[in-house]
Design an enzyme around this catalytic site. Structure first.
Site, short mmCIF file in Angstrom:
data_model
loop_
_atom_site.label_atom_id
_atom_site.label_comp_id
_atom_site.label_asym_id
_atom_site.label_seq_id
_atom_site.Cartn_x
_atom_site.Cartn_y
_atom_site.Cartn_z
N LYS A 153 -14.56 -8.63 11.78
CA LYS A 153 -14.13 -8.73 13.17
C LYS A 153 -14.98 -9.72 13.96
O LYS A 153 -14.50 -10.33 14.92
CB LYS A 153 -14.22 -7.34 13.83
CG LYS A 153 -13.21 -6.33 13.31
CD LYS A 153 -11.80 -6.66 13.73
CE LYS A 153 -10.84 -5.49 13.57
NZ LYS A 153 -10.67 -5.01 12.20
N ASP A 229 -4.22 -5.18 14.36
CA ASP A 229 -4.82 -3.94 14.80
C ASP A 229 -5.72 -4.16 16.01
O ASP A 229 -6.14 -5.28 16.29
CB ASP A 229 -5.63 -3.30 13.68
CG ASP A 229 -6.69 -4.24 13.10
OD1 ASP A 229 -6.38 -5.44 12.93
OD2 ASP A 229 -7.81 -3.79 12.83
N ASP A 230 -6.02 -3.09 16.69
CA ASP A 230 -6.96 -3.09 17.82
C ASP A 230 -6.56 -4.11 18.89
O ASP A 230 -7.41 -4.87 19.39
CB ASP A 230 -8.39 -3.34 17.34
CG ASP A 230 -8.90 -2.22 16.43
OD1 ASP A 230 -8.22 -1.17 16.36
OD2 ASP A 230 -9.94 -2.39 15.80
N TYR A 272 -1.67 1.64 13.34
CA TYR A 272 -2.07 1.63 11.94
C TYR A 272 -2.43 3.01 11.40
O TYR A 272 -2.80 3.14 10.23
CB TYR A 272 -3.23 0.66 11.72
CG TYR A 272 -4.45 0.90 12.60
CD1 TYR A 272 -5.41 1.84 12.27
CD2 TYR A 272 -4.64 0.13 13.74
CE1 TYR A 272 -6.51 2.03 13.07
CE2 TYR A 272 -5.76 0.31 14.55
CZ TYR A 272 -6.69 1.26 14.21
OH TYR A 272 -7.79 1.45 15.00
N TRP A 325 -5.93 1.37 4.06
CA TRP A 325 -7.21 0.82 4.54
C TRP A 325 -8.03 2.05 4.92
O TRP A 325 -7.82 2.65 5.96
CB TRP A 325 -6.94 -0.09 5.73
CG TRP A 325 -8.13 -0.54 6.54
CD1 TRP A 325 -9.29 0.13 6.75
CD2 TRP A 325 -8.24 -1.76 7.28
NE1 TRP A 325 -10.13 -0.60 7.57
CE2 TRP A 325 -9.51 -1.76 7.91
CE3 TRP A 325 -7.40 -2.85 7.49
CZ2 TRP A 325 -9.95 -2.80 8.72
CZ3 TRP A 325 -7.85 -3.89 8.30
CH2 TRP A 325 -9.10 -3.87 8.89
N ASN A 327 -11.15 3.87 6.17
CA ASN A 327 -12.35 3.57 6.98
C ASN A 327 -13.53 4.45 6.57
O ASN A 327 -14.06 5.23 7.35
CB ASN A 327 -12.03 3.74 8.46
CG ASN A 327 -11.33 2.53 9.02
OD1 ASN A 327 -11.74 1.39 8.79
ND2 ASN A 327 -10.26 2.76 9.76
N ASP A 332 -19.65 1.16 11.87
CA ASP A 332 -19.74 0.44 13.13
C ASP A 332 -19.48 1.34 14.33
O ASP A 332 -19.87 1.02 15.46
CB ASP A 332 -18.80 -0.77 13.14
CG ASP A 332 -17.33 -0.42 12.89
OD1 ASP A 332 -17.01 0.79 12.74
OD2 ASP A 332 -16.50 -1.34 12.83
N ASN A 360 -13.20 0.18 3.72
CA ASN A 360 -13.86 -0.60 4.76
C ASN A 360 -15.32 -0.15 4.75
O ASN A 360 -15.63 0.96 5.17
CB ASN A 360 -13.22 -0.34 6.12
CG ASN A 360 -13.73 -1.27 7.21
OD1 ASN A 360 -14.37 -2.29 6.93
ND2 ASN A 360 -13.49 -0.93 8.46
#
Length: 685
Positions: A153, A229-230, A272, A325, A327, A332, A360
């Site tokens: 990111k 995403d985000d 997502y 995906w 996490n 983070d 991730n």
């Protein structure tokens, strides 16, 4: 039965071999002291129907992609893949089977359950270094993981400056990563995240995106992802889904399909997670090209569990192949924490409804291998995945089999277990040892046993500073050493208070200094530079606090209340704010509360509790409260008495009972809302 390799072997090449498989094989032979020559057993790298027939084994041609056969018998060793990647994995299996100069006689047929297995560097904060990524690709290849997605990111050219071409030096680094990935049979997936500013129907933006893909294609990339995403897609989810589908369809049909060797496009939807029907998901299901692979994180951003039923629902609601995906162990969202627990909560039957699962990982690349090892085991064979056994194998591998390092890693992992998602308990082993100490009456024998535990905590960093994770975990190792010393001084303080030793005041001062030093440490990476390393928090610090309280009582001082939460704080909104009496400050979590998440106050001693006032949420986030909770009291944290249940942000109740501990516990998970607590006021009589 075993066979001896001897001093030399004969190497023959079959139809599915390649230089990478031979490289792995030659390295294994060299390690075993074996040379390739004109005599000795014959190794058929890439298959031999005749040799397989002699051994009574079937070829790998009927296996799925990446499957392989290893057949070992008198005079013949056949390493046959369904394709070159399968032969590469067969060579790796051969390397694992060699014991000194001997091999077991066997026939092994194996193939992966999932098409995509690997990792996505998709976290916020300090990206990995180039050296980290090269090492990571070697690790993926050695563990039969076939996917690495480049999506940091905080790479500006991935997200904010997505239209701008990579500088030559950075593009050269990416080219080296792509080459290293190819050597390890890993598909390097280039992700470009335009969602912050893309104009979906603007041809210039489409061309900018394609130009970026063309540049990566030119240096060898063959798999591409467009994460959306985000981002804020506006009020009309259906319109956003149709716009995104139009952009992605154009890429898939006009560029991907026209480029030789390019895999189907991947995308990360704005919605997502969860599998609920929405206008946005309906739009993707009805308009997105069927070839596009859709990423999904589960029923939450970081779900505690992913079930086969949930995966089936996701496939149905998105109408596309689903790539999870996952996490975990990404950290983070929990600054100051390393997440070293086992990869858990994923049902084997999930594999029946998805095409892959990728991790991730953490900002700490090498430490993430503890989890990656389990992703490799799960992705290859979910049906036989054993989370604890896999985690122990990962520990042993990282320790290179050294018993002292294994013990140190297991202790260090216990101190860094809690993540608030897959693992809701911090330091369960240490917590049990401390609980045994208190239940045994805190006497000399119990103290001696606990002192050994605390000494091991202090000594663990010295053992781990010679391991591959030492550099990136240095802040946590430094903090662990200080907490180990602080715990020992806390034990000293308790003993001195019990015996009336005048040294207690000096010990208390040393203890305070050690805690101050531990909480002053800051890591150099973001977001972990924002706070101190969390080491056994809620366990070690509470033991230190209890020792301080014993000292205060001996001096006739009033006890001090402390607050704690099962969830980590978001940024500067620490849990102690709920006791400061300032309505302008508050505690905020960094994720939605799950069932049994709690906010707790320790009064320091048992009191007559008259009333409790709990004020949650705040004007800018009116829904951030536990929507179904129970207020409970206890004198020992083992037995809890229910006082009241509530579904409102404000809870006010008359108690009229003795207690030392008061908590408010979630009876149901918050779907999306986090938790804000302004005040937890407890009036005592």
């Amino acid at each position: 039965m075993t066979m001896t390799l001897g001093a030399t072997v004969v190497l023959r090449h079959g139809p599915t071999t390649d230089p990478d498989a031979e490289r792995v094989l030659r390295a294994a032979l060299t390690a075993a002291g074996v040379e390739i020559g004109a005599a000795g057993p014959t190794i058929w790298l890439g298959g031999s129907d005749e040799a397989l027939a002699r051994l009574g084994a079937e070829p790998a041609r009927g296996l799925p992609a990446e499957g392989y056969v290893v057949a070992i018998g008198p005079g013949d060793i056949v390493l046959h893949g369904a394709d070159p990647r399968g032969t590469f994995y067969a060579a790796q299996t051969f390397a694992q089977l060699v014991d000194g100069n001997e091999l077991p006689e066997l026939e092994l047929r194996d193939a992966p359950a999932l098409r995509y297995r690997g990792s996505i560097e998709g976290f916020y904060g300090t990206p990995w270094s180039h050296a980290d990524r090269l090492d990571h690709l070697d690790y993926l290849g050695a563990h039969r993981l076939n996917t690495f997605q480049y999506a940091p990111k905080d790479d500006p050219y991935h997200r904010e400056l997505w239209r701008d071409p990579y500088p030559a030096a950075k593009l050269a680094e990416l080219a080296e990563l792509i080459e290293r990935a190819a050597r390890n049979k890993v598909d390097f997936t280039f992700a470009l995240s335009p969602g912050l500013s893309v104009r979906y129907d603007d041809d210039a933006d489409h061309q900018a995106l394609i130009a970026k893909f063309d540049a990566l294609y030119a240096v060898g990339a063959r798999v591409f992802n467009v994460p959306l995403d985000d981002i804020d897609y506006g009020a009309d989810g259906g319109a956003a889904g149709r716009q995104q589908a139009a952009l992605l369809n154009r890429i898939q049909r006009e560029w991907v399909a026209a480029k030789p060797g390019v895999a189907p496009l991947q995308m990360v939807p704005t919605e997502y997670y969860d599998a609920l029907e929405t206008p946005y998901k309906q739009a993707l299901r009805e308009h997105l090209d069927p070839a596009v692979v859709v990423h999904w994180t589960g029923t939450a951003v970081i779900p505690e569990r992913i079930t086969a039923e949930q995966a089936a629902e996701a496939k149905a609601v998105f109408g596309h192949d689903i790539l999870i995906w996952d996490n975990f162990p990404v950290n983070d969202y929990v600054p100051g924490r390393l997440l070293l627990g086992a990869y858990s909560g994923r049902e084997p039957g999930v594999a029946d409804h998805i095409v892959g699962v990728i991790s991730n990982p953490m900002n700490q690349a090498r430490t993430s291998k503890l989890a990656l090892h389990s992703f490799a085991d799960y992705g290859w064979s979910p049906a036989t995945y054993d989370e604890q056994a896999s985690w122990l194998r990962a520990i042993a591998e990282l320790a290179a089999g050294d018993a002292d390092i294994i013990a140190a890693l297991m202790l260090f992992a216990d101190l860094n277990t809690y993540d608030g998602t897959l693992h809701h308990t911090q330091s369960p082993v240490l917590a049990a040892e401390i609980a045994n100490f208190w239940s045994a009456g805190a006497g000399p024998d119990a103290a001696a046993a606990l002192r050994g535990v605390f000494e091991a905590i202090e000594q663990t960093p010295a053992v781990l500073r010679g391991t591959p994770i030492a550099a990136e975990t240095a802040s946590w190792l430094d903090a662990t050493e200080l907490w180990g010393r602080a715990l020992q001084r806390a034990l000293d303080l308790l003993e001195q208070v019990a015996s009336g030793n005048d040294a207690a005041d000096g010990t208390r001062a040393e203890l305070t200094e050690l805690v101050a030093r531990a909480t002053a440490i800051r890591d150099h990476t973001t977001p972990h530079s924002e706070t101190y390393p969390r080491i056994a928090d809620g366990v070690a610090d509470l033991f230190v606090i209890e020792a301080g309280r014993a000292h205060d009582r001996a001096r006739g001082l009033p006890t001090v209340r402390t607050a704690s939460s099962s969830q980590p704080a978001a940024g500067r909104h620490a849990v102690n704010h709920i006791l400061d009496g300032d309505p302008a400050t508050f505690f905020s979590t960094s994720s939605p509360p799950a069932i049994d998440d709690e906010i707790r106050v320790d009064l320091g001693a048992e009191y007559d509790v008259a009333t409790v006032t709990l004020l949650m949420a705040e004007p800018t986030s009116p829904d951030d409260y536990i929507h179904s909770g129970v207020l409970e009291i206890s004198h020992d944290t083992v037995s809890w008495a229910e006082i009241t249940r509530a579904t409102t942000p404000d809870v006010q109740v008359v108690v009229g009972a003795k207690a030392r501990y008061v908590r408010y516990r979630a009876l149901a998970a918050n779907a999306e809302r986090w938790l804000v607590v302004r005040t937890f006021d407890i009036r005592t009589g």
